[in-house]
Design an enzyme around this catalytic site. Structure first.
Site: not given
Ligand code: PLP
Length: 398
Positions: A140, A225, A254
């Site tokens: 994700f 990520d 986040k």
């Molecule tokens: C939440 C998330 C994203 C996307 O972040 P947004 O601020 O919603 O665009 C990308 N990578 C990971 C691993 C995430 O948990």
């Protein structure tokens, strides 16, 4: 207006792309949130880890208000007195050389994709428009069209095509698959060090270290990520620190925004970040003084309040206590730090039903996919609050 009136109004005027629990929140403080009926809930989701420092953390609130009274958004057409200090602190803490500020996680992932491809053409001599990026099955990384194009989840991508390609998905946690997938046109492997939305999936021990060795040997960038795993969530400041010194690229978001504002960043070593020259990439709001002041404060809080250490210690405790419940509903419990996935036996009930029952016991959390209940409280949570939550968990899981 009553709870149902709020829900009906949202149903009338909002896109139907979420399926929230039927609770109308109006207040938050620390680990707790309150609804319009005056009910109080322990927040066991923390906005998918964005609220790791707790709701309206006093120091975040102060930094925000101070900056709000000084300078808002001048754009990156000008320098500001805030951005450099944030960048410096973030680079020192992650051991990365440079950062590129963005707003949302998805934008920081897009930044990483652009950087990786340019690096492929300029440093690895990959033929024009042939650069390929490896990604993990079950990933994700956000919701842009490029990103959902390499998702393995049909729900995220159905009828959003055409997707332009340039990505290849490999099984998660599988070293052999990585080795087999690397060709001369591969510029990068972009992956979560531990998968969040997929259901808190922790890869085998030693996987990331070996991944880095293989990437190095083949001149492939390793880009992690850590939008969800970063900032103490897994029991280290950043999840990569469980196994390696630093990746080639790092994506944060986040919790970097202190639970109040979208702040994200792509970090890289000098060579990788050197692909951006003026005009090649940007963001109107990215790195604005409010974002920078909050980002800097969230890093201070991470260190001063020892959020990573708390996460490791309390997470271990919580996970072991949940295991000790010996629930007939639970088929698996996994996690790192205060980030725990509980799989519910689909023959008995659903994860959503468990979340719904927890709501009535005063705990808010959210299922991910059908079977997994994800637990991710603010890292400022106390042992006493965890013990109270355990009582509630026990009352519905036994
Ligand atoms: C939440 C998330 C994203 C996307 O972040 P947004 O601020 O919603 O665009 C990308 N990578 C990971 C691993 C995430 O948990």
């Amino acid at each position: 207006m009553k709870t149902q009136d709020y829900i009906d109004r949202e149903k009338t005027y909002l896109a139907n792309n979420y399926h929230p629990l039927p609770v109308i929140l109006k207040k938050g403080k620390g680990c707790w949130v309150w609804d319009i009926e005056g009910n109080k809930y322990l927040d066991f989701l923390s906005a998918y880890s964005a609220v790791s420092a707790g709701h309206l953390n006093k120091r975040i609130q102060k930094a925000l208000i101070r900056q709000l009274k000084t300078l808002g958004v001048p754009s990156r057409a000008f320098h500001t007195d805030q951005l450099g200090a944030f960048a410096e602190k973030l680079c020192l803490l992650t051991q990365m050389d440079k950062m590129c500020p963005m707003n949302t996680g998805a934008e920081a992932v897009e930044t990483a994709i652009k950087a990786a491809r340019r690096w492929g053409y300029r440093y690895k001599n990959i033929p024009k428009n042939k650069a390929k990026i490896l990604v993990s099955a079950g990933n994700f990384h956000g919701r842009t069209t490029t990103i959902v194009g390499f998702s393995s989840e049909d729900l995220y991508r159905q009828d959003f095509g055409p997707f332009d390609g340039g990505f290849k998905s490999i099984p998660y946690g599988d070293i052999d698959a990585l080795e087999r997938a690397i060709t001369p046109d591969v510029c990068a492997y972009i992956t979560e060090p531990m998968q969040g939305e997929s259901g808190i999936i922790i890869p085998p021990k030693g996987w990331l270290k070996t991944v880095q060795e293989i990437c190095k040997k083949n001149n492939v960038l390793l880009i992690l990520d850590e939008v969800q795993t970063g900032m103490g969530r897994t029991g280290k400041d950043f999840a990569f620190q469980h196994e390696i010194d630093r990746p080639d690229g790092l994506i944060l978001g986040k919790a970097l925004g202190g639970g109040v504002y979208p702040v994200s960043a792509f970090l890289a070593h000098n060579e990788l970040m050197s692909v951006f020259e003026p005009g090649s990439h940007g963001s109107t709001f990215g790195g604005n003084p409010i974002a920078a002041a909050i980002g800097l404060k969230s890093l201070d809080i991470l260190k001063d309040e020892k959020l990573s250490e708390r996460s490791a210690e309390l997470g271990n405790y919580l996970k072991n206590e949940i295991k000790a419940i010996n629930s007939p509903y639970i088929t698996d419990i996994r996690g790192a730090g205060l980030w725990i996935g509980i799989d519910i036996d689909p023959k008995k009930t659903t994860a959503r039903e468990i979340c719904s029952q927890l709501q009535h016991k005063g705990i808010l959390c959210k299922e991910t996919h059908e079977v997994t209940v994800r637990i991710a409280p603010p890292l400022t949570i106390s042992k006493k609050e965890i013990d109270w939550a355990l009582e509630q968990l026990k009352s519905i899981l036994i």
